[in-house]
Enzyme design. Structure first.
Site, PDB file in Angstrom:
ATOM      1  N   HIS A  84     -32.530 100.497  19.745  1.00  0.00           N
ATOM      2  CA  HIS A  84     -33.783  99.837  20.134  1.00  0.00           C
ATOM      3  C   HIS A  84     -34.255  98.884  19.031  1.00  0.00           C
ATOM      4  CE1 HIS A  84     -34.878 102.910  23.480  1.00  0.00           C
ATOM      5  NE2 HIS A  84     -34.220 101.871  23.949  1.00  0.00           N
ATOM      6  N   ASP A  86     -36.997  97.941  17.705  1.00  0.00           N
ATOM      7  CA  ASP A  86     -37.956  98.282  16.637  1.00  0.00           C
ATOM      8  C   ASP A  86     -37.290  99.096  15.530  1.00  0.00           C
ATOM      9  OD1 ASP A  86     -37.849 100.323  18.670  1.00  0.00           O
ATOM     10  OD2 ASP A  86     -39.660 101.254  17.838  1.00  0.00           O
ATOM     11  N   HIS A  87     -36.003  99.380  15.679  1.00  0.00           N
ATOM     12  CA  HIS A  87     -35.271 100.128  14.649  1.00  0.00           C
ATOM     13  C   HIS A  87     -34.139  99.310  14.012  1.00  0.00           C
ATOM     14  CE1 HIS A  87     -37.153 104.088  15.649  1.00  0.00           C
ATOM     15  NE2 HIS A  87     -37.445 103.380  16.725  1.00  0.00           N
ATOM     16  N   HIS A 171     -33.010 110.573  24.013  1.00  0.00           N
ATOM     17  CA  HIS A 171     -33.853 109.380  24.092  1.00  0.00           C
ATOM     18  C   HIS A 171     -33.295 108.502  25.201  1.00  0.00           C
ATOM     19  CE1 HIS A 171     -36.809 106.568  22.689  1.00  0.00           C
ATOM     20  NE2 HIS A 171     -35.966 105.698  22.147  1.00  0.00           N
TER      21      HIS A 171
END
Ligand code: ZN
Ligand code: ZN
Length: 378
Positions: A84, A86-87, A171
C-alpha cells in the site's frame, strides 16, 4: 539497544502533524564506541556502531529524516511490510537521494516481490541510476524457503548481529510483521583466573580475548575458551504492518521486549465502518483489539501507531473532537501494560538486561522501553 524514531504515524494520508508510515530503528552497540586500537579502526568502528533499519517508507520519509540526525549512509536495510502506497511511495525518492548524497555501500531491501517491479519501472522511466547495489530479498521467497524459521541475518560487525524474521498478517493485500532481534556479544577476559594460573598481563591476554589459542614463553598451551566468558545482550522488537488479526503475532511476540502495531481507530469507529459498508472491510485493527491481544500475550510494552486522520494529536477525554484519548482509553480498557501512542519524531530506547551465553533463551530477562523525547533537532 535499539533506538526507535517514528518518522510517520498516520494511516493512509498525511496530516499536518503526522506523515505516513515509517519507523527508523538504530542498532546501538555500547561496546564499540571507539575503544579499538589504532585510529583507522576507531573511525570505522564508531561510525558503524550506529547502523539503522527503516521499516516502511511512506511518501515524504526523506523529508522527515532531514529533521533528525539519521544519515542515509548508515542505513543498513529497508523493510517494507506491504505494497500500500502509504507504506512505500517514499522509496524511490529516498533511494535517489541516497545515490545523490554519494552512498556506495550495498543496501538490503526486504519487501514484497511487487516492490522490485515498482522500482524497475521507476528506474526505467525516470532514468534513475543507483551507484550502490540493492540486495533485494523477496518476502515471498523467505517465507516459502525457510518456513517456520524464516529470517534474514545481517552482520553489523564482528560481535553485533541483526536477525530479521517475518510473520504474515491479515490485510487487504499480503502484509507482514518484522521481528527484529539484535544480538550483541562481548568477550570478557577472566583476569583473576589468568593471574591465578601464573600468566601475567601481556599481549597474550589480548589474543585470548580475541578468541585465539596461544602458547606462553614457557611453552604452555592456553585455550581461549578457558579464559573468556561470552556475554550476550539480546533485544527483540516486533513491528507489524497493517493487520486486522493481532493474534497472528502470538508466536512472534514470545520473548519480545516490545510490539509496535497499527491501531487505526477506536473499536466503536471500527464497528461503525464495518456496519456502514459490509462489502468493504479496510482490514485494520482497533486499539481495543490490540489491547486485548497484548494483555492475553502478557506483553509488557506496546506502542500504537498508524492513526486515522480523523484523530487530532492532543489527548483530552472531554473533547468532542476525536483525539488520542479515544485511542488511549480504548486500549487501556483492556490492557494493563506499558502503553504509548506514537507521534512523529518520538524516540524510544529499548534495552534488554544482559545475560550470559547459557541463559539467553530463558526469556526471563527484564526489558526496558523508555520514551526519550523528540528527534526533531530544529
Ligand atoms: Zn497503512
Ligand atoms: Zn495497508
Amino acid at each position: 539497544m535499539l533506538k526507535l524514531t517514528f518518522l510517520g504515524t498516520s494511516a493512509g494520508v498525511p496530516t499536518k502533524q503526522r506523515n505516513v508510515t515509517a519507523l527508523a530503528i538504530e542498532c546501538l552497540n555500547p561496546h564499540s564506541s571507539g575503544v579499538q586500537q589504532g585510529s583507522r579502526q576507531q573511525n570505522t568502528q564508531s561510525k558503524k556502531s550506529r547502523p539503522w533499519v527503516l521499516i516502511d517508507c511512506g511518501e515524504g520519509t526523506q523529508q522527515q529524516l532531514l529533521h533528525t540526525k539519521l544519515s542515509l549512509h548508515q542505513l543498513a536495510a529497508i523493510c517494507i511490510t506491504h505494497v500500500h502506497g502509504d507504506h512505500c511511495y517514499g522509496l524511490p525518492g529516498l533511494l535517489a537521494s541516497a545515490a545523490m548524497s554519494g552512498r556506495r555501500e550495498p543496501l538490503t531491501l526486504i519487501a514484497p516481490k511487487a516492490i522490485a517491479t515498482l522500482l524497475e519501472a521507476i528506474t526505467l522511466t525516470t532514468e534513475l541510476y543507483l551507484p550502490f547495489a540493492l540486495d533485494f530479498i523477496a518476502i515471498e521467497e523467505v517465507l516459502a524457503e525457510q518456513g517456520d524459521t524464516n529470517k534474514v541475518s545481517i552482520s553489523l560487525s564482528d560481535q553485533h548481529q541483526l536477525d530479521i524474521d517475518i510473520t504474515p498478517l491479515s490485510h487487504r493485500v499480503a502484509s507482514n510483521a518484522f521481528g527484529i532481534t539484535q544480538t550483541i556479544s562481548r568477550r570478557i577476559l577472566n583476569t583473576d583466573k589468568l593471574v591465578a594460573d601464573g600468566i601475567p598481563a601481556s599481549a597474550l591476554w589480548g589474543k585470548l580475548q580475541q578468541g585465539e589459542d596461544v602458547t606462553t614463553e614457557d611453552n604452555r598451551q592456553l585455550h581461549s575458551v578457558d579464559y573468556v566468558d561470552e556475554e550476550i545482550q539480546r533485544t527483540r522488537i516486533v513491528v507489524a504492518g497493517d493487520n486486522d488479526a493481532p493474534n497472528l503475532l502470538s508466536k512472534a511476540v514470545i520473548n519480545a521486549d516490545l510490539l509496535v502495531h497499527e491501531a487505526t481507530y477506536a473499536h466503536e469507529v471500527l464497528n461503525k465502518i464495518r456496519a456502514k459498508n459490509p462489502d468493504y472491510d479496510p482490514m485494520h485493527s482497533s486499539a481495543q483489539l490490540l489491547g486485548e491481544f497484548a494483555q492475553a500475550a502478557g506483553l509488557k510494552n506496546l506502542i500504537l501507531t498508524h492513526f486515522s486522520a480523523r484523530y487530532q494529536g492532543f489527548d483530552n477525554p472531554n473533547s468532542k473532537t476525536p483525539n488520542m484519548a479515544n485511542i488511549r482509553l480504548d486500549a487501556e480498557s483492556v490492557y494493563k501494560g506499558n502503553l504509548w501512542l506514537a507521534a512523529d519524531f518520538d524516540q524510544y530506547m529499548v534495552d534488554s538486561a544482559i545475560g550470559s551465553a547459557s541463559n539467553q533463551e530463558s526469556g526471563q530477562e527484564e526489558s526496558r522501553v523508555q520514551y526519550i523525547g523528540s528527534a526533531r533537532s530544529d
